[in-house]
Motif scaffolding. Structure first.
Motif, PDB file in Angstrom:
ATOM      1  N   ALA A 198      41.955  27.786  -5.255  1.00 60.62           N
ATOM      2  CA  ALA A 198      41.388  29.131  -5.092  1.00 60.62           C
ATOM      3  C   ALA A 198      40.179  29.092  -4.173  1.00 60.62           C
ATOM      4  O   ALA A 198      40.017  29.953  -3.295  1.00 60.62           O
ATOM      5  N   ASN A 199      39.318  28.100  -4.357  1.00 63.98           N
ATOM      6  CA  ASN A 199      38.140  27.975  -3.503  1.00 63.98           C
ATOM      7  C   ASN A 199      38.514  27.648  -2.065  1.00 63.98           C
ATOM      8  O   ASN A 199      37.891  28.143  -1.117  1.00 63.98           O
ATOM      9  N   ARG A 200      39.508  26.788  -1.885  1.00 60.13           N
ATOM     10  CA  ARG A 200      39.964  26.438  -0.540  1.00 60.13           C
ATOM     11  C   ARG A 200      40.447  27.693   0.197  1.00 60.13           C
ATOM     12  O   ARG A 200      40.081  27.938   1.343  1.00 60.13           O
ATOM     13  N   ILE A 201      41.275  28.481  -0.467  1.00 56.55           N
ATOM     14  CA  ILE A 201      41.789  29.706   0.155  1.00 56.55           C
ATOM     15  C   ILE A 201      40.651  30.688   0.441  1.00 56.55           C
ATOM     16  O   ILE A 201      40.543  31.244   1.542  1.00 56.55           O
ATOM     17  N   ALA A 202      39.789  30.900  -0.555  1.00 61.57           N
ATOM     18  CA  ALA A 202      38.700  31.871  -0.392  1.00 61.57           C
ATOM     19  C   ALA A 202      37.732  31.458   0.707  1.00 61.57           C
ATOM     20  O   ALA A 202      37.304  32.283   1.525  1.00 61.57           O
TER      21      ALA A 202
ATOM     22  N   ARG B 242      38.105  36.706 -10.161  1.00 56.21           N
ATOM     23  CA  ARG B 242      38.853  37.431  -9.129  1.00 56.21           C
ATOM     24  C   ARG B 242      38.076  37.468  -7.816  1.00 56.21           C
ATOM     25  O   ARG B 242      36.886  37.798  -7.808  1.00 56.21           O
ATOM     26  N   LYS B 243      38.754  37.110  -6.743  1.00 54.15           N
ATOM     27  CA  LYS B 243      38.183  37.235  -5.402  1.00 54.15           C
ATOM     28  C   LYS B 243      38.998  38.279  -4.654  1.00 54.15           C
ATOM     29  O   LYS B 243      40.194  38.093  -4.405  1.00 54.15           O
ATOM     30  N   GLU B 244      38.353  39.395  -4.314  1.00 57.42           N
ATOM     31  CA  GLU B 244      39.059  40.522  -3.721  1.00 57.42           C
ATOM     32  C   GLU B 244      39.086  40.440  -2.202  1.00 57.42           C
ATOM     33  O   GLU B 244      38.251  39.788  -1.573  1.00 57.42           O
ATOM     34  N   ASN B 245      40.078  41.124  -1.639  1.00 55.61           N
ATOM     35  CA  ASN B 245      40.183  41.312  -0.188  1.00 55.61           C
ATOM     36  C   ASN B 245      40.202  40.000   0.591  1.00 55.61           C
ATOM     37  O   ASN B 245      39.419  39.785   1.506  1.00 55.61           O
ATOM     38  N   VAL B 246      41.115  39.133   0.197  1.00 54.68           N
ATOM     39  CA  VAL B 246      41.323  37.890   0.947  1.00 54.68           C
ATOM     40  C   VAL B 246      42.431  38.164   1.963  1.00 54.68           C
ATOM     41  O   VAL B 246      43.602  38.287   1.603  1.00 54.68           O
ATOM     42  N   GLU B 247      42.053  38.284   3.218  1.00 52.33           N
ATOM     43  CA  GLU B 247      43.014  38.612   4.271  1.00 52.33           C
ATOM     44  C   GLU B 247      43.448  37.344   4.983  1.00 52.33           C
ATOM     45  O   GLU B 247      42.634  36.654   5.605  1.00 52.33           O
ATOM     46  N   ILE B 248      44.725  37.028   4.869  1.00 55.82           N
ATOM     47  CA  ILE B 248      45.288  35.818   5.466  1.00 55.82           C
ATOM     48  C   ILE B 248      46.127  36.227   6.668  1.00 55.82           C
ATOM     49  O   ILE B 248      47.075  37.003   6.551  1.00 55.82           O
ATOM     50  N   GLU B 249      45.776  35.703   7.839  1.00 53.47           N
ATOM     51  CA  GLU B 249      46.472  36.056   9.075  1.00 53.47           C
ATOM     52  C   GLU B 249      47.422  34.923   9.464  1.00 53.47           C
ATOM     53  O   GLU B 249      47.014  33.771   9.578  1.00 53.47           O
TER      54      GLU B 249
ATOM     55  N   VAL C  56      55.994  23.733  -2.638  1.00 53.62           N
ATOM     56  CA  VAL C  56      55.220  23.442  -1.433  1.00 53.62           C
ATOM     57  C   VAL C  56      54.211  22.341  -1.755  1.00 53.62           C
ATOM     58  O   VAL C  56      53.384  22.502  -2.660  1.00 53.62           O
ATOM     59  N   PRO C  57      54.253  21.194  -1.069  1.00 54.84           N
ATOM     60  CA  PRO C  57      53.290  20.125  -1.315  1.00 54.84           C
ATOM     61  C   PRO C  57      51.955  20.409  -0.638  1.00 54.84           C
ATOM     62  O   PRO C  57      51.913  21.015   0.438  1.00 54.84           O
TER      63      PRO C  57
ATOM     64  N   MET D 260      47.769  22.832   4.435  1.00 57.85           N
ATOM     65  CA  MET D 260      47.363  24.208   4.147  1.00 57.85           C
ATOM     66  C   MET D 260      48.001  25.215   5.097  1.00 57.85           C
ATOM     67  O   MET D 260      48.159  26.386   4.734  1.00 57.85           O
ATOM     68  N   ASP D 261      48.386  24.788   6.292  1.00 58.16           N
ATOM     69  CA  ASP D 261      49.074  25.725   7.194  1.00 58.16           C
ATOM     70  C   ASP D 261      50.364  26.233   6.561  1.00 58.16           C
ATOM     71  O   ASP D 261      50.663  27.430   6.600  1.00 58.16           O
ATOM     72  N   GLU D 262      51.142  25.314   5.959  1.00 56.74           N
ATOM     73  CA  GLU D 262      52.376  25.748   5.300  1.00 56.74           C
ATOM     74  C   GLU D 262      52.067  26.605   4.079  1.00 56.74           C
ATOM     75  O   GLU D 262      52.785  27.573   3.790  1.00 56.74           O
ATOM     76  N   VAL D 263      51.013  26.249   3.354  1.00 54.99           N
ATOM     77  CA  VAL D 263      50.606  27.046   2.196  1.00 54.99           C
ATOM     78  C   VAL D 263      50.366  28.501   2.618  1.00 54.99           C
ATOM     79  O   VAL D 263      50.881  29.438   1.987  1.00 54.99           O
ATOM     80  N   TYR D 264      49.627  28.705   3.696  1.00 48.96           N
ATOM     81  CA  TYR D 264      49.321  30.065   4.130  1.00 48.96           C
ATOM     82  C   TYR D 264      50.553  30.766   4.688  1.00 48.96           C
ATOM     83  O   TYR D 264      50.724  31.978   4.494  1.00 48.96           O
ATOM     84  N   ASP D 265      51.414  30.033   5.367  1.00 47.73           N
ATOM     85  CA  ASP D 265      52.665  30.630   5.843  1.00 47.73           C
ATOM     86  C   ASP D 265      53.484  31.162   4.655  1.00 47.73           C
ATOM     87  O   ASP D 265      54.037  32.269   4.713  1.00 47.73           O
ATOM     88  N   LYS D 266      53.570  30.368   3.600  1.00 48.70           N
ATOM     89  CA  LYS D 266      54.372  30.760   2.438  1.00 48.70           C
ATOM     90  C   LYS D 266      53.739  31.917   1.669  1.00 48.70           C
ATOM     91  O   LYS D 266      54.435  32.805   1.176  1.00 48.70           O
ATOM     92  N   ILE D 267      52.411  31.916   1.550  1.00 51.61           N
ATOM     93  CA  ILE D 267      51.728  33.041   0.888  1.00 51.61           C
ATOM     94  C   ILE D 267      52.015  34.343   1.633  1.00 51.61           C
ATOM     95  O   ILE D 267      52.325  35.373   1.024  1.00 51.61           O
ATOM     96  N   ALA D 268      51.924  34.292   2.961  1.00 52.58           N
ATOM     97  CA  ALA D 268      52.198  35.490   3.761  1.00 52.58           C
ATOM     98  C   ALA D 268      53.653  35.924   3.615  1.00 52.58           C
ATOM     99  O   ALA D 268      53.965  37.120   3.537  1.00 52.58           O
TER     100      ALA D 268
END
Length: 214
Positions: free
Chosen positions: A41-45, A68-75, A192-193, A202-210
């Motif tokens: 959670a901290n890594r993403i935030a 809760r961490k609000e408004n986390v915009e992942i591009e 996802v490893p 983390m690039d794949e992590v963010y791709d999958k979250i999106a």
């Protein structure tokens, strides 16, 4: 006439805001204690907002209230997904105060207090799962056996609610990590490893979250 036109314009703006603004998606980060949920959670935030969600610790049940961490915009790839991250307490079938006595910084009173708070935190995490999240990131420690009663129960609840879920095999930086063990335990979901601590994959992590929550 000017007043009527102004009222019509205001009503139109209200209608447009009601029907065009998407409700923020709440993505719960779940899993057993010490799987690395808060670290992730901290890594993403931090990557997307610059702020942490909460303190990390080697002590189990450090997270005893949902945060809760609000408004986390992942591009990703020219588009973006905007989510709220809910870091939940680790879910377990039993919280024993003696767990905390293994750490020198806690006396018996503090151990009892923490165990009580951790038990309440488990109940809060379950409430969020049943009522208040729109998707789940399920974090597992890839150095431990994932086929446990708690993991099977939580995955079952997630499936019964038909929530989108990603399983993250964390701690792949450790020598005894096994991604396949997690894939074999829950073959119906994508695994996802990653290493939340080291920032690996983390690039794949963010791709999958999106992809899953966008």
């Amino acid at each position: 006439m000017g007043l009527i036109s102004g009222l019509k314009s205001s009503l139109q703006q209200v209608r447009e805001s009601l029907f065009t603004e998407e409700e923020q998606k709440r993505i719960g980060i779940y899993g057993p204690p010490n799987a690395g949920k808060t670290t992730l959670a901290n890594r993403i935030a931090r990557d997307w907002t610059g702020d942490a969600v909460g303190p990390e610790s080697h002590v189990p049940h450090e997270t005893r209230r949902a945060r809760r961490k609000e408004n986390v915009e992942i591009e990703r790839n020219g588009s973006s997904v905007n989510i709220d991250i809910v870091d939940t307490p680790g879910v377990t079938t039993k919280v024993d105060y003696e767990e905390f006595l293994d750490y020198e910084e806690f006396d018996q009173d503090e151990a009892v207090r923490r165990s009580r708070e951790a038990t309440e935190g488990v109940a809060e995490a379950m409430h969020w799962l049943r009522e208040d999240v729109d998707g789940v990131i399920y974090v597992l420690d890839s150095t431990t056996d994932p086929f446990t009663q708690v993991n099977t129960m939580l995955i079952g609840i997630i499936e019964s609610r038909d929530l989108p879920v990603l399983i993250f095999a964390n701690k792949i930086d450790l020598d005894d990590a096994s991604i396949k063990r997690i894939e074999d335990a829950f073959p119906q979901h994508e695994t996802v490893p990653l290493s939340a601590l080291e920032g690996d994959n983390m690039d794949e992590v963010y791709d999958k979250i999106a992809e899953y929550f966008g």
